[in-house]
Structure formats: C-alpha cells, structure tokens
Design an enzyme around this catalytic site. Structure first.
Site, short mmCIF file in Angstrom:
data_model
loop_
_atom_site.label_atom_id
_atom_site.label_comp_id
_atom_site.label_asym_id
_atom_site.label_seq_id
_atom_site.Cartn_x
_atom_site.Cartn_y
_atom_site.Cartn_z
N ALA A 1 0.85 -0.94 0.26
CA ALA A 1 0.09 -0.14 -0.36
C ALA A 1 1.35 1.70 -0.14
CB ALA A 1 -1.14 0.12 0.96
N GLY A 2 1.72 1.23 0.08
CA GLY A 2 3.14 2.63 0.23
C GLY A 2 3.75 3.14 -0.44
N LYS A 3 3.91 1.64 -1.33
CA LYS A 3 4.82 2.05 -3.04
C LYS A 3 3.11 2.69 -3.65
CE LYS A 3 7.99 -1.82 -2.85
NZ LYS A 3 8.13 -3.29 -4.23
N ASP B 1 9.89 -3.32 -7.77
CA ASP B 1 10.89 -3.97 -7.17
C ASP B 1 11.54 -3.28 -6.54
OD1 ASP B 1 11.47 -6.34 -5.98
OD2 ASP B 1 12.86 -6.44 -6.22
N PHE C 1 7.13 4.10 4.84
CA PHE C 1 7.01 3.40 4.89
C PHE C 1 8.02 2.63 4.87
CE2 PHE C 1 7.91 1.11 1.21
CZ PHE C 1 7.54 2.12 0.27
N GLY C 2 8.11 1.09 5.56
CA GLY C 2 9.10 0.38 5.42
C GLY C 2 10.39 0.79 6.08
N LYS D 1 9.18 13.51 -1.37
CA LYS D 1 9.60 12.03 -1.22
C LYS D 1 9.78 11.47 -2.69
CE LYS D 1 10.07 7.80 -0.03
NZ LYS D 1 9.37 6.53 0.31
P1 ITT Z 1 5.53 -5.72 -3.78
O1 ITT Z 1 6.18 -7.28 -4.11
O2 ITT Z 1 4.19 -6.94 -3.87
O3 ITT Z 1 5.82 -5.14 -4.59
P2 ITT Z 1 7.09 -5.28 -1.58
O4 ITT Z 1 7.08 -4.92 -0.24
O5 ITT Z 1 6.70 -6.98 -0.82
O6 ITT Z 1 5.21 -5.92 -2.73
P3 ITT Z 1 9.51 -5.58 -2.63
O7 ITT Z 1 9.49 -6.75 -2.94
O8 ITT Z 1 9.64 -4.54 -3.93
O9 ITT Z 1 8.18 -5.22 -2.60
O10 ITT Z 1 10.02 -5.44 -1.31
C1 ITT Z 1 10.75 -3.74 -1.10
C2 ITT Z 1 11.21 -3.20 0.54
O11 ITT Z 1 12.20 -2.63 0.52
C3 ITT Z 1 9.61 -2.98 1.10
O12 ITT Z 1 8.42 -4.24 0.86
C4 ITT Z 1 10.23 -1.66 1.59
O13 ITT Z 1 10.48 -2.74 3.15
C5 ITT Z 1 11.25 -1.61 1.43
N1 ITT Z 1 11.09 -0.47 0.55
C6 ITT Z 1 11.30 -0.25 -0.90
N2 ITT Z 1 11.20 1.36 -1.26
C7 ITT Z 1 10.90 1.73 0.23
C8 ITT Z 1 10.82 2.68 0.48
O14 ITT Z 1 10.50 3.71 -0.68
N3 ITT Z 1 11.11 2.76 1.42
C9 ITT Z 1 10.97 2.54 2.52
N4 ITT Z 1 11.34 0.90 1.99
C10 ITT Z 1 11.61 1.10 0.73
#
Ligand code: ITT
Length: 190
Positions: free
Chosen positions: A4-6, A63, A146-147, A169
């Site tokens: 959801a953050g992406k 990704d 997020f993340g 951002k």
């Molecule tokens: P999808 O595969 O469904 O897109 P996911 O969260 O599993 O979702 P990824 O495998 O690409 O996606 O993992 C990326 C992770 O990297 C994400 O869950 C965050 O922990 C981190 N991340 C990526 N972009 C970020 C951002 O802009 N800010 C903070 N953390 C980020």
C-alpha cells in the site's frame, strides 16, 4: 504491487498521466508471485510478466529495497523478507541500527534502489532504475513513508525520508526517478 505504501507513491507520481492507474487487487488479479530473481530488475520483470499473463493492459511492476554498504549491501532484494517476513519494520529498523553500532559517518552510507518493469500488451518489456543515496540514522524517526524510511537519513535535508512530505519524497526518491524514466520511455514507445 501489493504494498500500500508503494501504491500511494506510484499513484501520486503517475497522477498526470492520461491513464487510469489501478493496483493489482483493484484490477481483480490475485497472484502469489515468487520473487526468485537475484537483482531488482529481474524481480520487477518476473512480477510484470506474471501479471501481464492475466490482462491486456499495460502492467507496471516495482521491485525495490535498501542497500546498506556496511552490511555488504544487505538487505537488498530481500528487503521485504529481511529477518523474517512477519517481523515488524520497528524490529527490522532497530536491528539495522544495532548492527551499525560501530559505524561512523560515511561508513553509514546506504541507498534505496528501485527497478520498474513495464510489460506492454504486444509483449515488449521495458525496465528502468532509480536510486537515492543517504545514510542509516542513529534512531527511528518520523511516521511518514513506509518500510525503512524512518532510518533513512537524508544529509542534505537533515531529516529521514519518513519526515518529508510525500510530494517531496516522490520528487527525489528512487521510485520517483525510476517512474519518471519509465514515463518518458512509455511516451516514446506507445
Ligand atoms: P510488492 O512485491 O507487492 O511490490 P513488497 O513490499 O514485497 O511489495 P519488494 O519485494 O519490492 O516489495 O520489497 C521492497 C521492500 O523494500 C519494501 O517492503 C520496503 O521494506 C523496502 N522499501 C522499498 N522502497 C522503500 C521506500 O520508498 N521507503 C522505505 N522502504 C522501502
């Protein structure tokens, strides 16, 4: 993406494209895709191709992840699964801070990387990459983003990427840059 953050960021960045943007779920597609690539590009392509098999529309897949130089670029492509799929980001973020207890200044360098893949209805696959450089902070700060945002310190701004507004951002981030490059590629090729 199922993140959801992406999704919030992608929607905001693509807002002025003359296209309807919907998440995989909104498109009625439910897939559990195994992300077994070794690079961000490979994983983005795996996701885009898997979803493209279910629709005649353009599919964009992201990704992304965090590379920490002091940790030999971990968590990298394992960012979402780092230290276990079900551990909270408070836990993951604190663990990274702890691992960097002896790292000072430049040794704390890190970057977010984002690969975007677009699968076009005619079978073409386009890929772009964007990065943003920063440093791992000494504590968890901010509740935006997020993340790993609360530990990603941006020296030029004196704050973490969890402390800046979403528009800012998106202007400077790995995802913002990769999507902007993709928007240009799509304009040229569609
Ligand atoms: P999808 O595969 O469904 O897109 P996911 O969260 O599993 O979702 P990824 O495998 O690409 O996606 O993992 C990326 C992770 O990297 C994400 O869950 C965050 O922990 C981190 N991340 C990526 N972009 C970020 C951002 O802009 N800010 C903070 N953390 C980020």
């Amino acid at each position: 993406t199922g993140n959801a953050g992406k999704m919030r960021e992608i929607r905001e960045i693509m807002a002025d494209m003359d296209m309807e943007i919907c998440s995989m779920k909104e498109a009625g597609i439910s897939l559990d895709i195994e992300e077994n690539g070794t690079t961000f590009e490979e994983n983005a392509q795996i996701k885009a191709k898997a979803v493209a098999a279910c629709t005649k529309d353009i599919v964009l897949a992201d990704d992304s992840g965090l590379e920490v130089d002091y940790l030999n670029k971990e968590p990298g492509v394992y960012s979402a699964r780092y230290l276990g799929e079900d551990t909270s980001y408070d836990f993951k973020n604190q663990a990274i801070i702890d691992k960097l207890a002896d790292a000072k200044g430049e040794e704390r360098s890190a970057r977010f990387v984002c690969a975007i893949a677009a699968a076009l209805p005619d079978g073409r696959l386009l890929t772009t990459r964007g990065t943003i450089e920063g440093q791992i902070g000494y504590e968890i700060v901010g509740d935006g983003g997020f993340g790993y945002d609360p530990i990603f310190y941006l020296p030029e701004y004196g704050v973490t990427s969890a402390e800046i507004p979403i528009e800012k951002k998106n202007e400077i981030s790995h995802r913002g840059k990769a999507l902007e490059a993709m928007r240009i590629k799509l304009r040229e090729r569609l």
